[in-house]
Motif scaffolding. Structure first.
Motif, mmCIF file in Angstrom:
data_model
loop_
_atom_site.group_PDB
_atom_site.id
_atom_site.type_symbol
_atom_site.label_atom_id
_atom_site.label_comp_id
_atom_site.label_asym_id
_atom_site.label_seq_id
_atom_site.Cartn_x
_atom_site.Cartn_y
_atom_site.Cartn_z
ATOM 1 N N ALA A 39 -0.236 -31.392 76.557
ATOM 2 C CA ALA A 39 0.350 -30.338 75.730
ATOM 3 C C ALA A 39 1.798 -30.194 76.173
ATOM 4 C CB ALA A 39 -0.400 -29.026 75.881
ATOM 5 N N ASP A 40 2.688 -30.014 75.222
ATOM 6 C CA ASP A 40 4.115 -30.009 75.533
ATOM 7 C C ASP A 40 4.742 -28.666 75.208
ATOM 8 O OD1 ASP A 40 6.664 -30.968 76.248
ATOM 9 O OD2 ASP A 40 7.099 -31.544 74.167
ATOM 10 N N THR A 41 5.639 -28.234 76.077
ATOM 11 C CA THR A 41 6.542 -27.112 75.791
ATOM 12 C C THR A 41 7.954 -27.668 75.865
ATOM 13 O OG1 THR A 41 5.017 -25.486 76.734
ATOM 14 C CG2 THR A 41 7.313 -24.825 76.481
ATOM 15 N N SER B 68 8.489 -36.011 71.418
ATOM 16 C CA SER B 68 7.209 -35.378 71.698
ATOM 17 C C SER B 68 6.276 -35.616 70.529
ATOM 18 C CB SER B 68 7.390 -33.873 71.925
ATOM 19 O OG SER B 68 6.144 -33.244 72.166
ATOM 20 N N TRP C 274 1.060 -28.683 60.843
ATOM 21 C CA TRP C 274 0.338 -27.806 61.774
ATOM 22 C C TRP C 274 -0.914 -27.218 61.116
ATOM 23 C CZ3 TRP C 274 4.964 -29.229 63.565
ATOM 24 C CH2 TRP C 274 5.189 -29.222 64.939
ATOM 25 N N ILE D 72 2.218 -29.670 70.333
ATOM 26 C CA ILE D 72 3.086 -28.523 70.601
ATOM 27 C C ILE D 72 2.560 -27.354 69.793
ATOM 28 C CG2 ILE D 72 5.440 -27.610 70.570
ATOM 29 C CD1 ILE D 72 6.446 -30.505 70.251
ATOM 30 N N ALA D 73 2.248 -26.253 70.435
ATOM 31 C CA ALA D 73 1.867 -25.055 69.686
ATOM 32 C C ALA D 73 3.060 -24.605 68.845
ATOM 33 C CB ALA D 73 1.450 -23.946 70.649
ATOM 34 N N ASP E 261 4.295 -21.796 68.084
ATOM 35 C CA ASP E 261 5.162 -20.775 68.673
ATOM 36 C C ASP E 261 5.906 -21.269 69.909
ATOM 37 O OD1 ASP E 261 3.109 -20.839 70.533
ATOM 38 O OD2 ASP E 261 2.483 -18.765 70.249
ATOM 39 N N LYS E 262 5.666 -22.525 70.316
ATOM 40 C CA LYS E 262 6.407 -23.131 71.418
ATOM 41 C C LYS E 262 7.546 -24.022 70.924
ATOM 42 C CE LYS E 262 3.684 -21.525 74.720
ATOM 43 N NZ LYS E 262 4.169 -20.508 75.709
ATOM 44 N N LEU E 263 7.687 -24.142 69.617
ATOM 45 C CA LEU E 263 8.758 -24.973 69.076
ATOM 46 C C LEU E 263 10.125 -24.381 69.390
ATOM 47 C CD1 LEU E 263 7.450 -25.900 65.506
ATOM 48 C CD2 LEU E 263 7.911 -27.502 67.372
ATOM 49 N N PRO E 264 11.101 -25.225 69.711
ATOM 50 C CA PRO E 264 12.483 -24.746 69.763
ATOM 51 C C PRO E 264 13.004 -24.538 68.344
ATOM 52 C CG PRO E 264 12.431 -27.114 70.056
ATOM 53 C CD PRO E 264 10.987 -26.666 69.979
#
Length: 354
Positions: free
Chosen positions: A82-84, A97, A119, A139-140, A142-145
């Motif tokens: 999982a990526d942030t 990613s 998504w 990537i969730a 709400d974790k997107l830049p």
């Protein structure tokens, strides 16, 4: 198995994600209106070096004909990753990613670029039937830049997801770069989507030393029974500070000329992103989707230094097992005497930096 009304609807919704056969009432949409060209006859786009899409009769032969062997996928197959992502990536580095299926976040030159973002839980014209996720996005949401640019390759439901594009428009209002006609689909569903449509061979400056070329690919497009090939499809070549990246979201192989021509026009490539899944049965899928053996040939044709495999393991669109593409890629690389580290099958949440 008898063809019940419920099963027939499920098939139409599911196959609609892949080849454009949703219910009739979702098919009467506005379509592209433009000048005739060497790949547009005034009504339909076509690939001069490709083949027409399969007929509805062939769809039913695949779905209901005797002898079909459809692998059973696990209900849930979570990725170990999982990526942030960071807010930005500057300098001469590129960070990629893998979100899942054909969705990527590419960070380069201070820009955040999403490719074919999905998504949603299903890739289907309806929310209650059709191919469903077997793992979470890498990537969730709400974790997107902050997203600056979105690239959408074509109109099939597993690549052009209106629900996700609307969320992105609401949160970030990014530019959406897409082939001709897909902008009509997007704005018709949500006028806030900032869609910009371009033809094959267009170069679009994205800023900060990053640009994208829309290049021909061996595929087709539809979202309904009456709009086949009324919008264009493309692959992408990204110019980045770390070199050029060739992003193929969906493609058959054919005789490989598409990949060789892109190499001649835009190479050399630092990296290629190539599809390796959704390929069985071959008699049906060969002309629109590569299998791993084809993808290895495509790597050699385009000449990229390295490749990442995608379009597998998230949505069951076709008949092969969930892990078959990754296993077959290992065998194809060995057969071609190519080091395994040159072409890696990605899992959602995995990150590569160049």
């Amino acid at each position: 198995m008898p063809v019940t009304r419920r099963r027939l609807f499920g098939v139409l919704a599911g196959v609609g994600a892949l080849i454009g056969v949703p219910p009739l009432w979702m098919s009467r949409m506005k379509t592209y209106d433009g000048s005739v060209s060497d790949h547009f006859d005034g009504l339909h786009f076509f690939d001069p070096d490709g083949v027409p899409p399969k007929s509805l009769g062939e769809v039913f032969r695949w779905q209901f004909g005797g002898g079909r062997q459809r692998a059973t996928w696990p209900d849930w197959a979570p990725s170990p990753y999982a990526d942030t992502p960071p807010a930005r990536v500057d300098g001469d580095k590129v960070r990629l990613s893998f979100v899942g299926h054909a969705s990527w976040l590419i960070q380069a030159g201070g820009l955040n670029i999403l490719v074919d973002p999905v998504w949603s839980m299903r890739v289907s014209p309806v929310s209650f039937a059709g191919p469903k996720r077997h793992n979470d996005p890498g990537i969730a949401f709400d974790k997107l830049p902050r997203i600056d640019v979105v690239l959408v390759s074509h109109g099939h439901y597993d690549h052009l997801d209106i629900a996700t594009l609307s969320r992105l428009a609401k949160n970030f209002a990014p530019r959406v770069v897409t082939p001709l006609g897909n902008d009509v689909t997007m704005r018709g569903a949500d006028p806030t989507i900032k869609a910009e449509a371009f033809d094959w061979h267009a170069r679009v400056d994205l800023g900060s030393g990053v640009a994208v070329h829309l290049v021909p690919t061996r595929h087709w497009s539809a979202r309904g029974m009456f709009d086949r090939n009324k919008a264009l499809w493309a692959s992408f070549v990204l110019e980045t500070p770390a070199g050029k990246i060739y992003v193929v979201c969906d493609s058959g192989y054919g005789d490989g000329k598409h990949f060789r021509r892109v190499a001649e026009a835009h190479g050399p490539f630092r990296l290629a992103i190539l599809p390796i899944g959704a390929y069985e049965p071959r008699w049906f899928m060969r002309d629109q989707h590569m299998n791993p053996e084809d993808a290895v040939k495509a790597l050699l044709d385009c000449g990229a230094q390295a490749a990442l495999g995608h379009h597998h393991g998230t949505f069951q669109l076709t008949d092969e097992a969930i892990d078959a593409p990754a296993m077959a890629l290992v065998e194809a690389l060995d057969a071609a005497k190519i080091p395994q580290e040159r072409f890696v099958a990605m899992k959602p949440g995995q990150v590569v930096e160049i």
